[in-house]
Enzyme design. Structure first.
Site, PDB file in Angstrom:
ATOM      1  N   GLU A  49       0.805  -1.213   0.000  1.00 53.83           N
ATOM      2  CA  GLU A  49       0.000   0.000   0.000  1.00 53.83           C
ATOM      3  C   GLU A  49       0.847   1.276   0.000  1.00 53.83           C
ATOM      4  O   GLU A  49       0.450   2.287  -0.573  1.00 53.83           O
ATOM      5  CB  GLU A  49      -0.947   0.018   1.204  1.00 53.83           C
ATOM      6  CG  GLU A  49      -2.058  -1.022   1.147  1.00 53.83           C
ATOM      7  CD  GLU A  49      -1.685  -2.360   1.778  1.00 53.83           C
ATOM      8  OE1 GLU A  49      -2.571  -3.210   1.939  1.00 53.83           O
ATOM      9  OE2 GLU A  49      -0.480  -2.536   2.130  1.00 53.83           O
ATOM     10  N   PHE A 111     -11.806  -6.527  13.939  1.00 50.14           N
ATOM     11  CA  PHE A 111     -10.705  -7.018  13.103  1.00 50.14           C
ATOM     12  C   PHE A 111     -10.383  -5.996  12.014  1.00 50.14           C
ATOM     13  O   PHE A 111     -11.254  -5.527  11.298  1.00 50.14           O
ATOM     14  CB  PHE A 111     -11.103  -8.355  12.465  1.00 50.14           C
ATOM     15  CG  PHE A 111     -10.059  -8.908  11.529  1.00 50.14           C
ATOM     16  CD1 PHE A 111      -8.828  -9.322  11.995  1.00 50.14           C
ATOM     17  CD2 PHE A 111     -10.322  -9.006  10.162  1.00 50.14           C
ATOM     18  CE1 PHE A 111      -7.863  -9.830  11.131  1.00 50.14           C
ATOM     19  CE2 PHE A 111      -9.376  -9.523   9.292  1.00 50.14           C
ATOM     20  CZ  PHE A 111      -8.142  -9.931   9.773  1.00 50.14           C
ATOM     21  N   GLN A 112      -9.119  -5.631  11.932  1.00 45.61           N
ATOM     22  CA  GLN A 112      -8.598  -4.667  10.959  1.00 45.61           C
ATOM     23  C   GLN A 112      -9.283  -3.309  11.069  1.00 45.61           C
ATOM     24  O   GLN A 112      -9.540  -2.637  10.075  1.00 45.61           O
ATOM     25  CB  GLN A 112      -8.699  -5.212   9.526  1.00 45.61           C
ATOM     26  CG  GLN A 112      -7.747  -6.369   9.277  1.00 45.61           C
ATOM     27  CD  GLN A 112      -7.589  -6.725   7.809  1.00 45.61           C
ATOM     28  OE1 GLN A 112      -8.487  -6.501   6.995  1.00 45.61           O
ATOM     29  NE2 GLN A 112      -6.450  -7.299   7.440  1.00 45.61           N
ATOM     30  N   LYS A 161     -17.748  -0.397   5.352  1.00 46.95           N
ATOM     31  CA  LYS A 161     -18.201  -1.428   4.419  1.00 46.95           C
ATOM     32  C   LYS A 161     -19.721  -1.448   4.269  1.00 46.95           C
ATOM     33  O   LYS A 161     -20.244  -1.598   3.159  1.00 46.95           O
ATOM     34  CB  LYS A 161     -17.682  -2.795   4.868  1.00 46.95           C
ATOM     35  CG  LYS A 161     -17.927  -3.908   3.858  1.00 46.95           C
ATOM     36  CD  LYS A 161     -17.261  -5.206   4.290  1.00 46.95           C
ATOM     37  CE  LYS A 161     -17.436  -6.315   3.249  1.00 46.95           C
ATOM     38  NZ  LYS A 161     -16.771  -7.571   3.675  1.00 46.95           N
ATOM     39  N   MET A 468      24.344   8.712   3.358  1.00 47.07           N
ATOM     40  CA  MET A 468      24.111  10.001   4.001  1.00 47.07           C
ATOM     41  C   MET A 468      24.231   9.900   5.513  1.00 47.07           C
ATOM     42  O   MET A 468      24.782  10.804   6.172  1.00 47.07           O
ATOM     43  CB  MET A 468      22.735  10.562   3.619  1.00 47.07           C
ATOM     44  CG  MET A 468      22.491  11.970   4.111  1.00 47.07           C
ATOM     45  SD  MET A 468      23.676  13.184   3.469  1.00 47.07           S
ATOM     46  CE  MET A 468      22.911  13.615   1.909  1.00 47.07           C
TER      47      MET A 468
END
Length: 553
Positions: A49, A111-112, A161, A468
Site C-alpha cells: 500500500e 478485526f482490521q 463497508k 548520508m
C-alpha cells in the site's frame, strides 16, 4: 434507478476524469473493488500500500492531476501513511480512499479496525468518514476540490463497508460550498505595487523559487521576471526545473547542500524575492545569518507559511502565477551589471567539484546521465546522497521533470513514484536514481513495473552502505559508524533480471560511458548497478549552527 454507494464512488471518479487508480484490495474495501468491474478506470495493483500512495504521488507530480489510491482498513490504511505524509509535506494533490469496518463495529477494536481519520489529521488537508450514504457524492466532490485548489495536498475518504453496500440515487454535484475555505488567488494590489518599488530600488536582487512555481504552472512568469530585472535565480529541491538549468541567471540549489555561489549570493543580496517557497530549515540553516542585508518579499498561496520561519518585509498572499502576472507590469527593465559581474565571479570562484581519480564516482554517474538524457526525460530520485548529487549536477529545462521526496525525505519513494510517473507520461523516458538502501525499501514495486510493462531506466548508486547517515556520522560522531554498512547486499543487476529487466553492473567510468547510450536508447526496462566510491561525501555541506555561506567544501 438506485446504485450502491461503492458504484456511486466509481461514478464520482469518472466525473472527475480519473484515468487510473493505484491500490491493494482487502475485505473492507471489497465493495469498491467489485464496482471497478463496471468502469473503464484502470486499476494498478501495487505490491504494498505504501507503493500505492507514492505511485499516486508520482502520477500527480508529472501530470498536475489529482492522484488517487485505494486501500482496505487497518494495516492497509496505515501502510499508506508515509505516502500521505510525503504528499502533504510536498503539497501534492491526492485523494486517498480507505475501507473501514461496518459502522456498528467502529470503536469496538474490530478485526482490521483503525481510526484512520484520527491518525491522518496532521498529514491531510482534510479527511472524511462517510456515515450518510447519500452524502458520498458531495464528499467526493469536496475531496477533489480541496486536494487540487489553494495549496494542494492529500484528502482522505474513509468508507465503512456497510455504507459502501447501501443503495442511493446517484447525482454528482457540479459545485460544492465549503464555508471557511476561501484560498486567496490574487495578491493585494497595494502589496504588489510595493513589491515593484522594492525591486526597482534594489541593486542586488535574487529570486528564490520553490515548488509553488511548478504547482501554479508559473515557470513562464518566473523566466520573464528574472530576465526583466536581471536577477539570478536559486531554487529549492522542489523548485528544480522551474527555471531553465542552462540559463545564465541560473544559480542552482540553495541551502544545506546548495552551491556555494547560490548561498553567497543570497547572503549578499539586498532584495530576496521568494516565490512559492517556504524557507524550510534545509535552506535557511542559521536564521540570524540568512539574507542579513536583504528586504524579503514572500509570495505564497498559503498565508500560514509567510513569516513562519524568517523575517519578512513584504508578504503577498496569492497564487504565484497571478501575483507574478500582476507584478511584471509594475517593473521596468533593469541591468544590474555590477551585481551580475559579482555573480559570475562567485561561479568561477566556487564551482561544484569532486576528485575524479580512483574508483567510479557517484557524481560522475549523475553528470553522465545528465549529458545523455533527453530534455523531456523525467528523473525520479530516492532520498540520500544520490538525491543531492542529482540536484547539484543535473539540469532541467522545464518543470515536472524532477521528482523527489522533499519535506518528508522518505526513503522508498523512488520506485513506486517512477511507476506513477511513467503511467502518467507514457511517451517520456523515466530515469530513476536510487541508492542501495532506498531500493530495498520498496523494491517489490519492480513487480508492478513489470506487470505494467514499464520500460524504466533504473540506476542504483551502490556504495554498500547508508551513505548520508555515514556522512553525518563522519561530521557529527567523530566517524563512529553504527548501523550504516550493509554486511550483505544482493546483486541488484540479477534482481533486475529476475523482474524481466536487462541488468548490468558497472565498476568504472569507461564501462558506464560505453553502456549509457545503449541503456537510454533501449525500449526495454533496464537496471544498472553502479558500484561507486563508498567514501564519497556530498559537498558543499552547511554544518549545524553555521550560516549558509560558511559551507564545508
Amino acid at each position: 434507478m438506485e446504485i450502491t454507494v461503492a458504484e456511486a464512488l466509481i461514478r464520482c471518479l469518472e466525473q472527475e476524469n480519473v484515468e487510473l487508480v493505484f491500490g491493494y484490495p482487502g475485505g473492507a474495501i471489497l465493495p469498491v473493488y467489485d464496482a471497478l468491474n463496471k468502469t473503464t478506470i484502470k486499476h494498478i495493483l501495487v505490491r504494498h500500500e505504501q507503493g500505492a500512495a507514492h505511485a499516486a504521488d508520482g502520477y500527480a507530480r508529472v501530470t498536475g492531476k489529482v492522484g488517487v489510491c485505494l486501500a482496505t482498513s487497518g494495516p492497509g490504511a496505515t501502510n499508506l501513511i508515509t505516502g500521505i505524509a510525503n504528499a502533504y509535506m510536498d503539497s501534492v494533490p491526492m485523494v486517498v480512499i480507505t475501507g473501514q469496518v461496518s459502522t456498528g463495529m467502529v470503536g469496538t477494536d474490530a478485526f482490521q479496525e483503525v481510526d484512520i481519520t484520527g491518525i491522518t489529521i496532521p498529514i491531510t488537508k482534510h479527511n472524511f468518514l462517510v456515515k450518510d450514504p447519500n452524502q458520498l457524492p458531495v464528499i467526493v466532490k469536496k475531496a477533489f476540490h480541496l486536494a487540487s485548489t489553494g495549496r494542494p495536498g492529500p484528502v482522505l475518504i474513509d468508507l465503512p463497508k456497510d455504507v459502501a453496500m447501501e443503495k442511493i440515487k446517484f447525482k454528482y454535484p457540479k459545485t460544492v460550498v465549503l464555508p471557511g475555505y476561501k484560498p486567496t488567488f490574487k495578491g493585494h494590489p497595494s502589496m504588489v505595487q510595493q513589491a515593484g518599488r522594492i525591486i526597482m530600488e534594489s541593486e542586488r536582487p535574487v529570486i528564490y523559487a520553490g515548488g509553488g512555481i511548478r504547482i501554479a504552472n508559473a515557470s513562464p512568469e518566473l523566466l520573464q521576471l528574472a530576465e526583466k530585472i536581471n536577477a539570478p535565480v536559486t531554487h529549492t529541491l522542489m523548485g528544480l526545473g522551474c527555471f531553465p538549468g542552462d540559463h545564465p541567471l541560473f544559480l542552482g540549489m540553495l541551502g544545506l547542500h546548495g552551491t556555494k555561489y547560490a548561498n553567497q549570493a543570497v547572503t549578499e543580496c539586498d532584495c530576496l524575492i521568494a516565490v512559492g517557497a517556504r524557507f524550510d530549515d534545509r535552506v535557511v540553516s542559521k536564521i540570524s545569518g540568512f539574507a542579513p542585508t536583504a528586504k524579503i518579499i514572500h509570495i505564497d498561496i498559503d498565508p500560514a507559511e509567510i513569516g513562519k520561519n524568517v523575517r519578512i518585509q513584504l508578504p503577498i498572499v496569492g497564487d504565484v502565477k497571478n501575483v507574478l502576472g500582476a507584478l511584471l507590469p509594475q517593473l521596468e527593465k533593469k541591468e544590474n551589471a555590477p551585481w551580475l559581474a559579482r555573480i559570475r565571479q562567485l561561479k568561477e570562484e566556487f564551482p561544484l567539484h569532486y576528485d575524479r581519480n580512483g574508483c567510479l564516482k557517484p557524481q560522475f554517474v549523475v553528470e553522465k546521465l545528465n549529458e545523455y538524457k533527453d530534455d523531456r526525460a523525467i528523473v525520479v530520485t530516492d532520498v540520500g546522497q544520490h538525491q543531492m548529487w542529482a540536484a547539484q549536477y543535473m539540469r532541467f529545462k522545464e518543470p515536472r521533470c524532477f521528482l523527489s521526496s522533499g519535506g518528508l525525505g522518505a526513503m522508498g519513494f523512488c520506485l513506486p513514484a517512477a511507476v506513477g510517473a511513467k503511467l502518467g507520461a507514457p511517451d517520456r523516458t523515466v530515469i530513476t536514481v536510487i541508492g542501495d538502501g532506498g531500493i530495498q525499501m520498496t523494491m517489490q514495486e519492480l513487480g508492478t513495473a513489470a506487470e505494467q510493462k514499464l520500460p524504466l531506466k533504473i540506476f542504483v548508486l551502490n556504495n554498500q552502505r547508508l551513505g548520508m547517515v555515514r556522512q553525518l556520522q563522519d561530521f557529527y560522531c567523530q566517524k563512529r559508524h553504527v548501523a550504516v554498512d550493509f554486511q550483505f547486499n544482493l546483486d541488484f543487476a540479477e534482481l533486475g533480471r529476475l523482474y524481466g529487466m536487462e541488468g548490468y553492473t558497472v565498476e568504472t567510468a569507461q564501462q558506464l560511458e560505453k553502456l549509457l547510450p545503449e541503456v537510454l536508447a533501449s525500449p526495454k526496462p533496464v537496471l544498472v548497478n553502479c558500484m561507486v566510491d563508498p567514501e564519497e561525501n556530498v559537498l558543499p555541506m552547511v554544518l549545524d549552527g553555521a550560516n549558509i555561506n560558511e559551507a564545508v567544501d
